[in-house]
Design a protein around this motif. Structure first.
Motif, PDB file in Angstrom:
ATOM      1  N   ARG A 652       0.830  -1.205   0.000  1.00  0.00           N
ATOM      2  CA  ARG A 652       0.000   0.000   0.000  1.00  0.00           C
ATOM      3  C   ARG A 652       0.864   1.253   0.000  1.00  0.00           C
ATOM      4  O   ARG A 652       0.577   2.211  -0.720  1.00  0.00           O
ATOM      5  CB  ARG A 652      -0.922  -0.001   1.212  1.00  0.00           C
ATOM      6  N   MET A 653       1.939   1.257   0.788  1.00  0.00           N
ATOM      7  CA  MET A 653       2.813   2.434   0.835  1.00  0.00           C
ATOM      8  C   MET A 653       3.447   2.726  -0.519  1.00  0.00           C
ATOM      9  O   MET A 653       3.750   3.885  -0.839  1.00  0.00           O
ATOM     10  CB  MET A 653       3.915   2.215   1.878  1.00  0.00           C
ATOM     11  N   SER A 654       3.672   1.692  -1.327  1.00  0.00           N
ATOM     12  CA  SER A 654       4.351   1.899  -2.611  1.00  0.00           C
ATOM     13  C   SER A 654       3.542   2.759  -3.568  1.00  0.00           C
ATOM     14  O   SER A 654       4.088   3.305  -4.532  1.00  0.00           O
ATOM     15  CB  SER A 654       4.664   0.548  -3.255  1.00  0.00           C
ATOM     16  N   GLU A 655       2.234   2.907  -3.334  1.00  0.00           N
ATOM     17  CA  GLU A 655       1.402   3.745  -4.174  1.00  0.00           C
ATOM     18  C   GLU A 655       1.459   5.215  -3.776  1.00  0.00           C
ATOM     19  O   GLU A 655       0.893   6.055  -4.463  1.00  0.00           O
ATOM     20  CB  GLU A 655      -0.041   3.247  -4.124  1.00  0.00           C
ATOM     21  N   ASN A 656       2.114   5.511  -2.680  1.00  0.00           N
ATOM     22  CA  ASN A 656       2.254   6.895  -2.229  1.00  0.00           C
ATOM     23  C   ASN A 656       3.421   7.538  -2.974  1.00  0.00           C
ATOM     24  O   ASN A 656       4.560   7.061  -2.874  1.00  0.00           O
ATOM     25  CB  ASN A 656       2.499   6.933  -0.721  1.00  0.00           C
ATOM     26  N   PRO A 657       3.206   8.607  -3.710  1.00  0.00           N
ATOM     27  CA  PRO A 657       4.304   9.208  -4.492  1.00  0.00           C
ATOM     28  C   PRO A 657       5.371   9.872  -3.642  1.00  0.00           C
ATOM     29  O   PRO A 657       6.431  10.225  -4.164  1.00  0.00           O
ATOM     30  CB  PRO A 657       3.572  10.238  -5.369  1.00  0.00           C
ATOM     31  N   GLU A 658       5.115  10.048  -2.357  1.00  0.00           N
ATOM     32  CA  GLU A 658       6.091  10.697  -1.475  1.00  0.00           C
ATOM     33  C   GLU A 658       6.890   9.683  -0.669  1.00  0.00           C
ATOM     34  O   GLU A 658       7.573  10.047   0.282  1.00  0.00           O
ATOM     35  CB  GLU A 658       5.371  11.659  -0.534  1.00  0.00           C
ATOM     36  N   VAL A 659       6.813   8.420  -1.046  1.00  0.00           N
ATOM     37  CA  VAL A 659       7.476   7.356  -0.301  1.00  0.00           C
ATOM     38  C   VAL A 659       8.416   6.596  -1.227  1.00  0.00           C
ATOM     39  O   VAL A 659       8.041   6.218  -2.345  1.00  0.00           O
ATOM     40  CB  VAL A 659       6.438   6.395   0.310  1.00  0.00           C
ATOM     41  N   ASN A 660       9.653   6.382  -0.776  1.00  0.00           N
ATOM     42  CA  ASN A 660      10.634   5.540  -1.457  1.00  0.00           C
ATOM     43  C   ASN A 660      10.858   4.286  -0.627  1.00  0.00           C
ATOM     44  O   ASN A 660      11.154   4.377   0.569  1.00  0.00           O
ATOM     45  CB  ASN A 660      11.959   6.280  -1.651  1.00  0.00           C
ATOM     46  N   ILE A 661      10.731   3.135  -1.254  1.00  0.00           N
ATOM     47  CA  ILE A 661      10.786   1.864  -0.526  1.00  0.00           C
ATOM     48  C   ILE A 661      11.933   1.025  -1.048  1.00  0.00           C
ATOM     49  O   ILE A 661      12.128   0.873  -2.267  1.00  0.00           O
ATOM     50  CB  ILE A 661       9.460   1.093  -0.670  1.00  0.00           C
ATOM     51  N   THR A 662      12.677   0.486  -0.111  1.00  0.00           N
ATOM     52  CA  THR A 662      13.728  -0.485  -0.415  1.00  0.00           C
ATOM     53  C   THR A 662      13.386  -1.788   0.300  1.00  0.00           C
ATOM     54  O   THR A 662      13.283  -1.819   1.531  1.00  0.00           O
ATOM     55  CB  THR A 662      15.096   0.027   0.051  1.00  0.00           C
ATOM     56  N   THR A 663      13.209  -2.840  -0.480  1.00  0.00           N
ATOM     57  CA  THR A 663      12.901  -4.138   0.107  1.00  0.00           C
ATOM     58  C   THR A 663      14.162  -4.993   0.102  1.00  0.00           C
ATOM     59  O   THR A 663      14.886  -5.060  -0.894  1.00  0.00           O
ATOM     60  CB  THR A 663      11.797  -4.848  -0.681  1.00  0.00           C
ATOM     61  N   LEU A 664      14.388  -5.650   1.215  1.00  0.00           N
ATOM     62  CA  LEU A 664      15.577  -6.484   1.377  1.00  0.00           C
ATOM     63  C   LEU A 664      15.126  -7.871   1.812  1.00  0.00           C
ATOM     64  O   LEU A 664      14.704  -8.060   2.959  1.00  0.00           O
ATOM     65  CB  LEU A 664      16.530  -5.869   2.403  1.00  0.00           C
ATOM     66  N   GLU A 692       5.139  -7.411  -9.066  1.00  0.00           N
ATOM     67  CA  GLU A 692       4.335  -7.081 -10.228  1.00  0.00           C
ATOM     68  C   GLU A 692       3.647  -5.726 -10.081  1.00  0.00           C
ATOM     69  O   GLU A 692       3.434  -5.023 -11.064  1.00  0.00           O
ATOM     70  CB  GLU A 692       3.315  -8.184 -10.466  1.00  0.00           C
ATOM     71  N   LYS A 693       3.297  -5.347  -8.862  1.00  0.00           N
ATOM     72  CA  LYS A 693       2.680  -4.041  -8.658  1.00  0.00           C
ATOM     73  C   LYS A 693       3.671  -2.915  -8.898  1.00  0.00           C
ATOM     74  O   LYS A 693       3.288  -1.811  -9.297  1.00  0.00           O
ATOM     75  CB  LYS A 693       2.132  -3.956  -7.221  1.00  0.00           C
ATOM     76  N   ASN A 694       4.935  -3.149  -8.613  1.00  0.00           N
ATOM     77  CA  ASN A 694       5.933  -2.092  -8.689  1.00  0.00           C
ATOM     78  C   ASN A 694       6.975  -2.353  -9.771  1.00  0.00           C
ATOM     79  O   ASN A 694       8.118  -1.924  -9.652  1.00  0.00           O
ATOM     80  CB  ASN A 694       6.625  -1.944  -7.330  1.00  0.00           C
ATOM     81  N   LEU A 695       6.561  -3.079 -10.798  1.00  0.00           N
ATOM     82  CA  LEU A 695       7.507  -3.421 -11.850  1.00  0.00           C
ATOM     83  C   LEU A 695       8.061  -2.178 -12.547  1.00  0.00           C
ATOM     84  O   LEU A 695       9.234  -2.126 -12.905  1.00  0.00           O
ATOM     85  CB  LEU A 695       6.814  -4.344 -12.866  1.00  0.00           C
ATOM     86  N   TYR A 696       7.221  -1.153 -12.699  1.00  0.00           N
ATOM     87  CA  TYR A 696       7.660   0.074 -13.371  1.00  0.00           C
ATOM     88  C   TYR A 696       7.671   1.261 -12.406  1.00  0.00           C
ATOM     89  O   TYR A 696       7.548   2.406 -12.831  1.00  0.00           O
ATOM     90  CB  TYR A 696       6.734   0.380 -14.549  1.00  0.00           C
ATOM     91  N   ASN A 697       7.822   0.969 -11.137  1.00  0.00           N
ATOM     92  CA  ASN A 697       7.840   2.017 -10.107  1.00  0.00           C
ATOM     93  C   ASN A 697       9.299   2.328  -9.762  1.00  0.00           C
ATOM     94  O   ASN A 697      10.000   1.502  -9.173  1.00  0.00           O
ATOM     95  CB  ASN A 697       7.081   1.560  -8.868  1.00  0.00           C
TER      96      ASN A 697
END
Length: 807
Positions: A652-664, A692-697
């Motif tokens: 859900r956070m990944s859809e926020n344009p003001e949030v940068n997410i790094t998954t490890l 798949e949700k963030n393939l082009y994010n």
């Protein structure tokens, strides 16, 4: 001559059928009040005040010693205090004549009895302050059948039974009027008594606790009305009846329309956030004694004055909480033990000689208890209360306490009850509480909140729908961090709004009944106006919702006042009622004890996901420059249900344009043999959905790391420091060997091994906040992950592995 009555009143009948009250007096020497000192060879036990202090010390020590011995048997303080009084009384240690002469001399009993009555009056005053009549009366409107049936049934039955056994009870009770008053005192259930037992049992926030409080309050109100009517009817003349009625009305009206406005004026003159002046506190405490004296002279009941005085004092800050905090400890630990010693002093086991009278009294009180339980069961049929809970509720309403013992004691002094009847009543109710108190603690379990065998979670919440979050706030320091965390959840899309239930949790200090109070911003609210801290917290979240320029956020603020020990019950009920899948509570930081237990209680009892938020300066968008605001978030994913909750939140956070997410994602070679196939499949499916949700994010970066031992795992975790604003981590991860190796170093169990490590002293100077998520630990059915987004089976496992290994 200055003197004092020695011994107990005795009825002596001479040959002329004349009743004589013999009186033995002694000379009250002024110099015998204080000892000169041990250096003058003075025996301190020959003086009044040393004996009084010695008795206080003995009562305190014996009571706590018995409590220490009986605590494994789950006995309450009431039983231990009564036993201490009986041990110090004539039934045990008092059988030694020297002990009785030294520790219970008649010249000292006057002071002792005065202090015990003071303790009783102030106890009733404190309990009355804690009462919230609005809430209890509101709940009593629904539970009135319980209060009515559990009082009227035993009153009628015991009255008829008493008249049927008047021959056996003649030695105890002489007149018909006294029989009716005894039946009333046996049938009544006092609110202060029930409140004390419910609080000690930890049932204040449970259904049975709320039922018992509201029912006992209704019973006490009916009892007061019937008592006043009974006294009016039994006056010698009509004029005295009218005078008594007028005095009662004038006393109540004076308290409500004269004293209460003065108390409210004190509250208005107290600045917000400032304590009440000491002079006002002393004036109210002295006024309580004055009111007790007035009702003692006019009503023949000093407890009624203290109860009325406590009712007209508003509970909560600033005045109610101050009075409770300043007087409760002294009353409970100093004055009350004296009262119980006084009760034990009047208990004489040797007086139980008339077996027929004793059996009659036991039969009367036993039938009274049974009819009260039957009346409760009968009323429960109309309220759809479970049979098991109705039985326990009937037992609780049978408990007797300080107010009942005071009533028995007054009847003993007025010769309404003789020694053996008084002793029988005290011992019977002592045995009743000693047996049923631990049974209630063992048998009663809060109701199961869910009939279904599944729970709510972030994984089961459909992506793109409304997200409901319940956030708990301890104080104003939690506001900015919690708002900043909510900022990361809120999205611009109207189809995916955020609904935040903001709950300010307040420890129950100056109230008896717990509160769940919605905040109303426009309408004036008396409780929120008094509690400035709660009002400031609510306004901050309401303003955040109104001034939110991007995203769709709805805030519904509440205030909960309850003991932290059982507050999780109210939180869980609210989450169930509003269908909330995620609860967030602040980390207790350096405050251990009740807050830590509260957080752990939520994790253990909630049927939805729980997150513990460790705030280290996470700032909301309003405190940063809006054009440059960006929140850097890291998601540490090892595997397991808790880590999947963190990753579902990151989706859900990944859809926020003001949030940068790094998954490890960390793969541990040591744990491969211990991984459950179904759990691994769920992990892969959720990770695939995230990919798949963030393939082009471009704001989402993914990494995969392989670790072979605990040292490499530790290095990976330490690499996160100083690079992110917020870290998402599950409480229990798939790194079984690492958690087993590091478990002995964990300081905060509610954070888990990795969460505790990230929040440890090594990270103390960092500005990285942490959110530790835990999936419901009571789930009995495997839950499927969210079905939203692209088709989960569109890629095979090998393709997913290649896409994930970006770096």
């Amino acid at each position: 001559m200055n003197g004092h009555i020695k011994g107990k009143p005795m009825l002596v009948q001479n040959g002329n059928n004349t009743i004589v009250f013999p009186t033995i007096c002694f000379y009250f020497e002024e110099e015998k009040m204080h000892p000169y000192a041990m250096f003058y060879k003075a025996n301190t036990l020959d003086f009044v005040f040393p004996v009084f202090m010695a008795k206080v010390i003995m009562a305190f020590l014996v009571s706590w010693f018995i409590y220490f011995l009986l605590r494994p048997l789950r006995q309450p303080r009431f039983v231990c205090n009564i036993l201490a009084g009986i041990i110090l009384g004539p039934s045990v240690l008092g059988r030694n004549q020297i002990f009785m002469e030294k520790f219970f001399p008649p010249k000292e009993m006057l002071i002792f009895n005065t202090f015990s009555k003071l303790g009783t009056a102030y106890l009733i005053f404190i309990v009355a302050i804690k009462m919230d009549t609005d809430i209890l009366l509101k709940s009593a409107k629904k539970t009135w059948p319980i209060g009515l049936c559990s009082y009227i049934f035993p009153l009628i039955v015991t009255s008829f039974l008493g008249f049927a056994m008047k021959t056996e009870l003649f030695s105890c009770i002489k007149h018909t009027r006294e029989m009716i008053f005894l039946s009333g005192s046996l049938s009544v259930t006092y609110f202060p008594v029930v409140a004390q037992f419910i609080q000690e049992l930890g049932l204040l926030t449970t259904d049975i606790g709320q039922l018992a409080l509201s029912a006992s309050m209704l019973i006490q109100m009916m009892s007061h009305v019937l008592t006043v009517l009974g006294v009016i009817v039994t006056r010698d003349t009509c004029l005295r009846s009218v005078c008594y009625f007028l005095i009662v009305c004038v006393t109540v009206l004076f308290a409500v329309y004269v004293i209460r406005p003065l108390i409210l004026l004190i509250i208005e003159r107290t600045p917000k956030g400032q304590p009440v002046k000491q002079n006002y506190v002393i004036a109210i405490l002295v006024g309580t004694l004055v009111m007790a004296v007035v009702t003692d002279l006019t009503w023949s009941d000093f407890l009624s004055g203290a109860f009325i005085m406590g009712l007209i004092v508003p509970n909560g800050p600033p005045l109610g909480s101050t009075l409770v905090e300043k007087s409760e400890l002294m009353v409970m630990e100093f004055f009350l033990p004296l009262f119980f010693v006084q009760v034990g002093y009047l208990v004489e086991v040797s007086s139980l000689q008339n077996i027929n009278a004793v059996i009659a009294v036991l039969l009367l009180v036993t039938v009274c208890c049974l009819t009260k339980i039957i009346g409760t069961l009968f009323a429960s049929l109309f309220l759809n209360i479970r049979f098991h809970n109705a039985i326990l509720l009937g037992i609780i309403l049978n408990f007797k306490g300080v107010v009942d013992l005071t009533s028995f004691e007054q009847s003993r002094f007025k010769n309404v009850l003789d020694a053996q009847c008084y002793t029988t009543l005290v011992l019977f109710y002592l045995l009743l509480v000693a047996i049923f108190y631990p049974l209630i603690e063992i048998l009663y379990k809060p109701r199961v909140r869910y009939e279904e065998n599944w729970s709510r979670s972030l994984q089961s919440t459909r992506q793109g729908s409304e997200l409901r979050v319940l956030t708990c706030i301890y104080d104003e320091d939690n506001v900015h961090g919690m708002i900043a965390l909510l900022e990361t959840f809120s999205l611009k899309a109207a189809i995916s709004p955020l609904c935040a239930y903001v709950v300010h949790v307040v420890d129950l200090i100056s109230q008896t009944a717990p509160l769940l109070l919605p905040y109303k911003s426009r309408k004036t609210n008396r409780r929120h106006r008094r509690g400035s801290s709660s009002s400031h917290i609510m306004r901050a979240f309401v303003n955040y919702s109104k001034n939110r320029s991007t995203g769709y956020v709805t805030v519904q603020p509440f205030t909960i006042v309850a003991p932290f020990k059982t507050m999780h019950n109210i939180i869980c009920d609210l989450a169930e009622e509003r269908q909330i899948p995620f609860i967030i509570v602040p980390f207790h930081k350096n405050q251990k004890g009740v807050l830590q237990d509260f957080n752990s209680g939520l994790q253990l009892n909630s049927l939805c996901s729980v997150g513990i938020f460790v705030d280290r300066g996470l700032k909301p968008r309003t405190m940063n420059k809006p054009d440059t605001y960006s929140c850097r978030i890291a998601v540490l994913f090892v595997g397991g249900a808790d880590d999947r909750e963190a990753l579902a939140l990151a989706i859900r956070m990944s859809e926020n344009p003001e949030v940068n997410i790094t998954t490890l994602r960390i793969n541990s070679t040591k744990d491969k043999d211990m991984i459950n196939f179904s759990q691994e499949l769920l992990d892969d499916l959720l990770v695939k959905e995230f990919m798949e949700k963030n393939l082009y994010n471009s704001r989402v970066v993914c990494h995969e790391v392989q670790v072979n031992d605990s040292l490499q795992m530790l290095n990976v975790i330490q690499s996160l420091r100083e690079n992110y604003d917020l870290i998402l981590i599950g409480k229990k991860s798939g790194a079984r060997h690492f958690e087993r190796d590091m478990f002995g170093w964990v300081e905060h169990q509610e954070l888990g091994v990795i969460g505790d490590m990230i929040t440890s002293a090594d990270y103390y100077d960092d500005n990285t906040s942490v959110l530790v998520t835990e999936h419901c630990s009571l789930v009995t059915k495997s839950m499927s992950i969210s079905s939203s987004g692209p088709e989960l089976g569109s890629r095979n496992s090998s393709a997913f592995r290649n896409d994930w290994s970006i770096s």
